[in-house]
Design a protein around this motif. Structure first.
Motif, PDB file in Angstrom:
ATOM      1  N   UNK A  18       0.817  -1.221   0.000  1.00 55.59           N
ATOM      2  CA  UNK A  18       0.000   0.000   0.000  1.00 55.59           C
ATOM      3  C   UNK A  18       0.852   1.273   0.000  1.00 55.59           C
ATOM      4  N   UNK A  19       2.128   1.159   0.290  1.00 47.22           N
ATOM      5  CA  UNK A  19       3.014   2.335   0.302  1.00 47.22           C
ATOM      6  C   UNK A  19       3.885   2.439  -0.950  1.00 47.22           C
ATOM      7  N   UNK A  20       4.074   1.327  -1.645  1.00 49.47           N
ATOM      8  CA  UNK A  20       4.988   1.309  -2.797  1.00 49.47           C
ATOM      9  C   UNK A  20       4.663   2.369  -3.841  1.00 49.47           C
ATOM     10  N   UNK A  21       3.414   2.424  -4.257  1.00 54.94           N
ATOM     11  CA  UNK A  21       3.023   3.363  -5.314  1.00 54.94           C
ATOM     12  C   UNK A  21       3.199   4.811  -4.861  1.00 54.94           C
ATOM     13  N   UNK A  22       2.787   5.108  -3.629  1.00 53.32           N
ATOM     14  CA  UNK A  22       2.887   6.479  -3.123  1.00 53.32           C
ATOM     15  C   UNK A  22       4.339   6.931  -3.013  1.00 53.32           C
ATOM     16  N   UNK A  23       5.207   6.090  -2.469  1.00 54.39           N
ATOM     17  CA  UNK A  23       6.617   6.468  -2.314  1.00 54.39           C
ATOM     18  C   UNK A  23       7.288   6.552  -3.681  1.00 54.39           C
ATOM     19  N   UNK A  81       7.327  10.035   5.409  1.00 55.02           N
ATOM     20  CA  UNK A  81       7.973  11.281   5.815  1.00 55.02           C
ATOM     21  C   UNK A  81       8.683  11.930   4.633  1.00 55.02           C
ATOM     22  N   UNK A  82       8.544  13.241   4.563  1.00 54.06           N
ATOM     23  CA  UNK A  82       9.290  14.065   3.619  1.00 54.06           C
ATOM     24  C   UNK A  82      10.124  15.013   4.466  1.00 54.06           C
ATOM     25  N   UNK A  83      11.434  14.899   4.353  1.00 54.34           N
ATOM     26  CA  UNK A  83      12.348  15.792   5.065  1.00 54.34           C
ATOM     27  C   UNK A  83      12.880  16.780   4.033  1.00 54.34           C
ATOM     28  N   UNK A  84      12.659  18.061   4.251  1.00 55.66           N
ATOM     29  CA  UNK A  84      13.097  19.090   3.301  1.00 55.66           C
ATOM     30  C   UNK A  84      13.838  20.168   4.089  1.00 55.66           C
ATOM     31  N   UNK A  85      15.155  20.205   3.947  1.00 58.79           N
ATOM     32  CA  UNK A  85      15.963  21.153   4.721  1.00 58.79           C
ATOM     33  C   UNK A  85      15.629  22.605   4.393  1.00 58.79           C
ATOM     34  N   UNK A 114      12.153  20.013   9.788  1.00 56.13           N
ATOM     35  CA  UNK A 114      12.182  19.775   8.339  1.00 56.13           C
ATOM     36  C   UNK A 114      11.298  18.606   7.907  1.00 56.13           C
ATOM     37  N   UNK A 115      10.612  17.950   8.816  1.00 52.12           N
ATOM     38  CA  UNK A 115       9.859  16.726   8.523  1.00 52.12           C
ATOM     39  C   UNK A 115       8.368  16.982   8.387  1.00 52.12           C
ATOM     40  N   UNK A 116       7.821  16.586   7.229  1.00 50.39           N
ATOM     41  CA  UNK A 116       6.381  16.627   7.011  1.00 50.39           C
ATOM     42  C   UNK A 116       5.912  15.178   6.995  1.00 50.39           C
ATOM     43  N   UNK A 117       4.916  14.866   7.841  1.00 46.71           N
ATOM     44  CA  UNK A 117       4.437  13.491   7.969  1.00 46.71           C
ATOM     45  C   UNK A 117       3.077  13.335   7.287  1.00 46.71           C
ATOM     46  N   UNK A 118       2.960  12.283   6.480  1.00 42.70           N
ATOM     47  CA  UNK A 118       1.709  11.968   5.793  1.00 42.70           C
ATOM     48  C   UNK A 118       1.238  10.606   6.289  1.00 42.70           C
ATOM     49  N   UNK A 119       0.173  10.608   7.099  1.00 44.73           N
ATOM     50  CA  UNK A 119      -0.324   9.360   7.685  1.00 44.73           C
ATOM     51  C   UNK A 119      -1.152   8.543   6.692  1.00 44.73           C
ATOM     52  N   UNK A 120      -1.751   9.211   5.717  1.00 42.10           N
ATOM     53  CA  UNK A 120      -2.565   8.513   4.717  1.00 42.10           C
ATOM     54  C   UNK A 120      -1.896   8.647   3.355  1.00 42.10           C
ATOM     55  N   UNK A 121      -1.678   7.512   2.703  1.00 44.40           N
ATOM     56  CA  UNK A 121      -0.965   7.545   1.417  1.00 44.40           C
ATOM     57  C   UNK A 121      -1.719   8.337   0.353  1.00 44.40           C
TER      58      UNK A 121
END
Length: 152
Positions: A18-23, A81-85, A114-121
């Motif tokens: 369920x995460x493969x496509x989103x990542x 997680x998306x980490x964007x400095x 710097x971390x944005x968290x996405x709980x739902x793909x």
């Protein structure tokens, strides 16, 4: 203990289905939209986009053998997680991102430094992330990094 993967494809292939496509789509969004000069690598168990040593020889001050990290993506236990400095280092970019986020995602922004968290793909705002990636060049990032790190 974090597993080390050989490359981004290896990392993505071992994610839950369920995460493969989103990542994978997130990775492609970043690759296509980051300005020229950033390079994809695996670092700290994440897909990471760095300023390579050939563009910034001193590397990352925490570990100079590592290239200077800029953006990373990771599939954590409960979120992507998306980490964007840039969000951490450019206050005006953070202000812009916080203002734009609700226009793309209905849920509350979940972030720290710097971390944005996405709980739902299905909540990843690919268009917003694409725009975010286009906003900071390698040169701008190096210039601010040197100023912030006291490297003149």
């Amino acid at each position: 203990m974090k597993k080390e993967w050989n490359n981004s494809e290896d990392y993505i292939s071992q994610l839950p289905e369920e995460r493969r496509e989103a990542v994978s789509k997130l990775r492609q969004t970043i690759k296509v939209n980051l300005p020229e000069g950033f390079q994809e690598t695996m670092s700290y168990g994440m897909i990471t986009y760095v300023v390579p040593h050939q563009l910034y020889a001193p590397g990352y001050h925490v570990n100079p053998e590592q290239p200077l990290p800029f953006v990373s993506i990771a599939s954590q236990k409960n979120f992507i997680a998306l980490y964007h400095m840039g969000l951490y280092m450019f206050p005006e970019l953070l202000t812009w991102f916080k203002a734009e986020y609700p226009k793309h995602v209905q849920t509350k922004l979940d972030m720290g430094k710097s971390c944005v968290r996405f709980k739902k793909v299905n909540n990843l705002p690919y268009d917003l992330i694409a725009e975010l990636c286009r906003k900071v060049t390698v040169e701008e990032y190096i210039q601010l990094y040197e100023k912030e790190a006291g490297r003149h």
